[in-house]
Scaffold this active site. Structure first.
Site, PDB file in Angstrom:
ATOM      1  CG  ASP A 187      -1.900   1.127   1.185  1.00  0.00           C
ATOM      2  OD1 ASP A 187      -1.545   2.238   0.737  1.00  0.00           O
ATOM      3  OD2 ASP A 187      -3.057   0.894   1.558  1.00  0.00           O
ATOM      4  CG  HIS A 188       1.420   4.169  -3.202  1.00  0.00           C
ATOM      5  ND1 HIS A 188       0.225   3.764  -3.728  1.00  0.00           N
ATOM      6  CD2 HIS A 188       1.395   5.519  -3.223  1.00  0.00           C
ATOM      7  CE1 HIS A 188      -0.485   4.815  -4.052  1.00  0.00           C
ATOM      8  NE2 HIS A 188       0.200   5.899  -3.761  1.00  0.00           N
ATOM      9  CG  HIS A 250      -4.533   4.250  -0.511  1.00  0.00           C
ATOM     10  ND1 HIS A 250      -3.507   3.339  -0.620  1.00  0.00           N
ATOM     11  CD2 HIS A 250      -4.953   4.482  -1.775  1.00  0.00           C
ATOM     12  CE1 HIS A 250      -3.323   3.031  -1.891  1.00  0.00           C
ATOM     13  NE2 HIS A 250      -4.189   3.712  -2.615  1.00  0.00           N
TER      14      HIS A 250
END
Ligand code: NAD
Length: 489
Positions: A187-188, A250
């Site tokens: 999950d960047h 996110h």
């Protein structure tokens, strides 16, 4: 499951053969190759690594290397260094369903491991459409790609399923090949500097940490706002929508960073334990509650009629009911947060790009005629930093000022980019900044309850103009509790 402890990540050289499924794609070229190059510049990748790009197209190694060098055009670095870096890249034409291709891939990986002395370490990176994840993993097993004597790590991109049932199916197919401690779900947002700073700030400032609970906090707000529309991703967006695309992953992970209990230590195992406990305490909504606790929206043109409405975008159904905006009021039942609302929102075509967390404290000193210190804000994008609204010395006059950090805007310039930071973690075997299956199960369960109610109701779309803060109902959500959004245009 035993997760590796948080490993001290010195800039020492690492060895591995990366197999990038989808090596000709957008993610690989826009994010992965530049991130690997930064590690090369830093000396963390040097002599003992190779990258195999796989995709359907019949490219030569030379052509592939040219595309890799093109992906580095933003680097102000000498061509020789880039060419030397690209010599570590190899291309293997590959169709996900063809067993023969996996055998060829295995042989190439073994050959490169010998050539570069890569220690039998493998990183399998799924930069490919999610519908292929399971098939690729099954072939990795049946064709025996996993090595002995080194590590095998699977990196997987979002989306991880589209509901709990499909995520479970996907997880079952992956876990037959890779146990949880070999899986790195990206999950960047968890790779972003400011998000990673949150636990530092919390743990190093006991006064702040001690105040993070329902006794002192009135509400927490998480906003991921974008000024752009769906651009050329209408096709993808039609299968997703803001709730699945932004909240399930996110926003939930950001909430995890700010709201998890203090872990016993900063190891991956301890951090994930407190995060898993937090998500397990999500108060899943009943159908009637979805109507009052969640708001969805879809953008129309702007007030001049200049912008395309969502329904007029390419590859979007002219009657689409996909939401481009979501706002919600989330609650947890754990001891720390019971009674404190977490307001979340994410939307396209908002007035500006802004990713931020605003923590609003209770105003318990109002009766004394003192304005309280009301907010601590973490600014994630477009500028990293945090600010604290704090009372001045002349408190009876209630002077208030924002303490902003960093004052020097270049402070974060040398910070690692999210993918660079996450790849370092993968090479170090550190799971702290990745999403675990237990967490995903709880967040999907929560999201499914909202989605299921939305799917049986016809929304009144479009319901907000491009360039505005979203539907009015998103303000009412807070006003009902006597609160308001901190970030307001
Ligand atoms: P893309 O369409 O640009 O690339 C897909 C790659 O898969 C290409 O290399 C293509 O050749 C390969 N491919 C397609 N069908 C194949 C087949 N049958 N056999 C072998 N290879 C095949 O997609 P992308 O934008 O790079 O996204 C890749 C993954 O990363 C997706 O899961 C996406 O959801 C995820 N992701 C992408 C981004 C991004 O910024 N692009 C961000 C987050 C997550």
């Amino acid at each position: 499951m035993t997760l590796s402890k948080g490993v001290w990540k010195m800039a020492t050289e690492k060895s591995a053969v990366f197999i990038i499924f989808g090596g000709s794609g957008d993610l690989a070229h826009r994010k992965l190759y530049p991130a690997l190059y930064r590690l090369y510049q830093a000396g963390m990748l040097k002599d003992h690594f190779a990258v195999i790009g796989t995709a359907r197209r019949p490219w030569s190694d030379e052509y592939f290397r040219e595309t890799v060098i093109t992906s580095l055009e933003d680097f102000d670095d000498d061509k020789e260094k880039m060419t030397a870096f690209a010599q570590h890249f190899f291309y293997q034409s590959h169709n996900v369903n063809d067993s023969e291709h996996y055998i060829a891939l295995k042989e190439l990986a073994a050959k490169l491991d010998d050539k570069f002395d890569a220690g039998h370490n493998r990183v399998y990176y799924m930069a490919i459409a999610p519908r292929f994840f399971g098939t690729v993993a099954e072939h990795i097993k049946s064709e025996g790609l996993k090595t002995d004597g080194g590590y095998n790590r699977l990196v997987i991109e979002k989306p991880f399923g589209r509901d709990l049932a499909s995520a479970t199916e996907l997880n079952d197919s992956l876990s037959r090949v890779f146990p949880e401690d070999e899986v790195y779900r990206i999950d960047h947002y968890l790779g972003k500097k400011m998000i990673q700073e949150i636990s530092n700030i919390r743990m190093k400032n006991p006064t702040f940490e001690e105040a993070l609970n329902s006794k002192y906090v009135s509400n927490i707000q998480v906003t991921l706002g974008e000024s752009l529309g769906v651009e050329d991703r209408g096709g993808y967006y039609e299968t997703s929508g803001a709730l699945r695309d932004m909240v399930q992953n996110h926003i939930m992970q950001i909430i995890g960073s700010i709201a998890m209990d203090k872990p016993e230590e900063l190891s991956a195992e301890a951090v994930h334990k407190v995060k898993t406990d937090l998500f397990a305490s999500l108060k899943v909504l009943q159908p009637e509650e979805v109507k009052t606790e969640f708001v969805r929206g879809q953008y129309d043109t702007d007030n001049l009629g200049d912008q395309k409405a969502y329904r007029d975008e390419d590859n979007v159904d002219e009657n689409s009911n996909i939401e481009t905006y979501v706002a919600g009021r989330i609650e947890f039942s754990d001891d720390r947060w019971n009674g404190t609302p977490f307001y979340v929102r994410s939307g396209k075509r908002m007035p500006a790009k802004s990713s931020r967390i605003d923590i609003v404290f209770n105003d318990k000193v109002k009766d004394l005629g003192i304005k309280p210190n009301t907010t601590v804000s973490f600014l994630i994008e477009p500028e990293d930093g945090h600010s604290i609204l704090i009372n001045g010395i002349d408190y009876l006059e209630a002077n208030q000022d924002f303490l902003k950090f960093p004052e020097d805007k270049t402070y974060f310039d040398n910070a690692r980019e999210a993918y660079e930071s996450l790849i370092i973690d993968i090479l170090a075997g550190d799971h702290v900044h990745f999403t675990l299956w237990d967490e995903l199960q709880s967040t999907w369960k929560y999201i499914d309850a909202v989605r299921e109610q939305w799917d049986v109701e016809e929304p009144d779309f479009p319901n907000y103009l491009s360039g505005t803060m979203g539907p009015e109902a998103a303000d009412t959500l807070l006003e009902r509790d006597g609160n308001s959004w901190v970030w307001d245009d």
